[in-house]
Design a protein around this motif. Structure first.
Motif, mmCIF file in Angstrom:
data_model
loop_
_atom_site.group_PDB
_atom_site.id
_atom_site.type_symbol
_atom_site.label_atom_id
_atom_site.label_comp_id
_atom_site.label_asym_id
_atom_site.label_seq_id
_atom_site.Cartn_x
_atom_site.Cartn_y
_atom_site.Cartn_z
ATOM 1 N N LYS A 96 3.116 6.010 -6.516
ATOM 2 C CA LYS A 96 2.053 6.166 -7.523
ATOM 3 C C LYS A 96 2.294 5.273 -8.753
ATOM 4 O O LYS A 96 2.209 5.711 -9.889
ATOM 5 N N PHE B 267 0.828 -1.200 0.000
ATOM 6 C CA PHE B 267 0.000 0.000 0.000
ATOM 7 C C PHE B 267 0.865 1.253 0.000
ATOM 8 O O PHE B 267 0.612 2.198 -0.757
ATOM 9 N N LEU B 268 1.899 1.275 0.846
ATOM 10 C CA LEU B 268 2.775 2.448 0.908
ATOM 11 C C LEU B 268 3.525 2.660 -0.399
ATOM 12 O O LEU B 268 3.693 3.793 -0.836
ATOM 13 N N GLN B 269 3.952 1.568 -1.039
ATOM 14 C CA GLN B 269 4.631 1.710 -2.326
ATOM 15 C C GLN B 269 3.707 2.298 -3.376
ATOM 16 O O GLN B 269 4.094 3.198 -4.118
ATOM 17 N N LYS B 270 2.469 1.801 -3.432
ATOM 18 C CA LYS B 270 1.522 2.323 -4.417
ATOM 19 C C LYS B 270 1.152 3.772 -4.119
ATOM 20 O O LYS B 270 1.012 4.587 -5.022
ATOM 21 N N TRP B 271 0.975 4.082 -2.846
ATOM 22 C CA TRP B 271 0.543 5.418 -2.458
ATOM 23 C C TRP B 271 1.660 6.448 -2.653
ATOM 24 O O TRP B 271 1.432 7.526 -3.196
ATOM 25 N N ILE B 272 2.875 6.107 -2.221
ATOM 26 C CA ILE B 272 3.965 7.073 -2.295
ATOM 27 C C ILE B 272 4.556 7.143 -3.702
ATOM 28 O O ILE B 272 4.818 8.231 -4.221
#
Length: 84
Positions: free
Chosen positions: A80, A73-78
């Motif tokens: 993009k 989730f953090l990889q996708k969110w940060i």
């Protein structure tokens, strides 16, 4: 492909995106919350440390799926969608 330089930002994001970071954090949090509920007054310091260590290890082992989900989730969110 050019070689990446190891900068403090690279180390920070590597630690942030590493699932084991979250497994360790979840294990220590679980041990911190659950060990006071299990400890008895007759235990010595070694016994208390062993209970805490056991609970931290069990929390680490049980947190594999949630930790992987958190780091993805953090990889996708940060990032993009970009790869590191």
């Amino acid at each position: 492909m050019p070689k990446r330089s190891i900068t403090p930002a690279y180390i920070f994001f590597f630690i942030l995106f590493w699932p084991d970071t979250w497994r360790i954090a979840i294990g220590l949090t679980a041990a911190g919350l659950l060990s006071p509920l299990i400890l008895t007054p007759d235990l010595g310091e070694f016994g208390k440390g062993m209970i805490f260590f056991m609970l931290a290890c069990m929390g680490y082992a049980a947190a594999a799926l949630p930790a992987r989900a958190i780091s993805r989730f953090l990889q996708k969110w940060i990032l993009k969608g970009r790869r590191i």
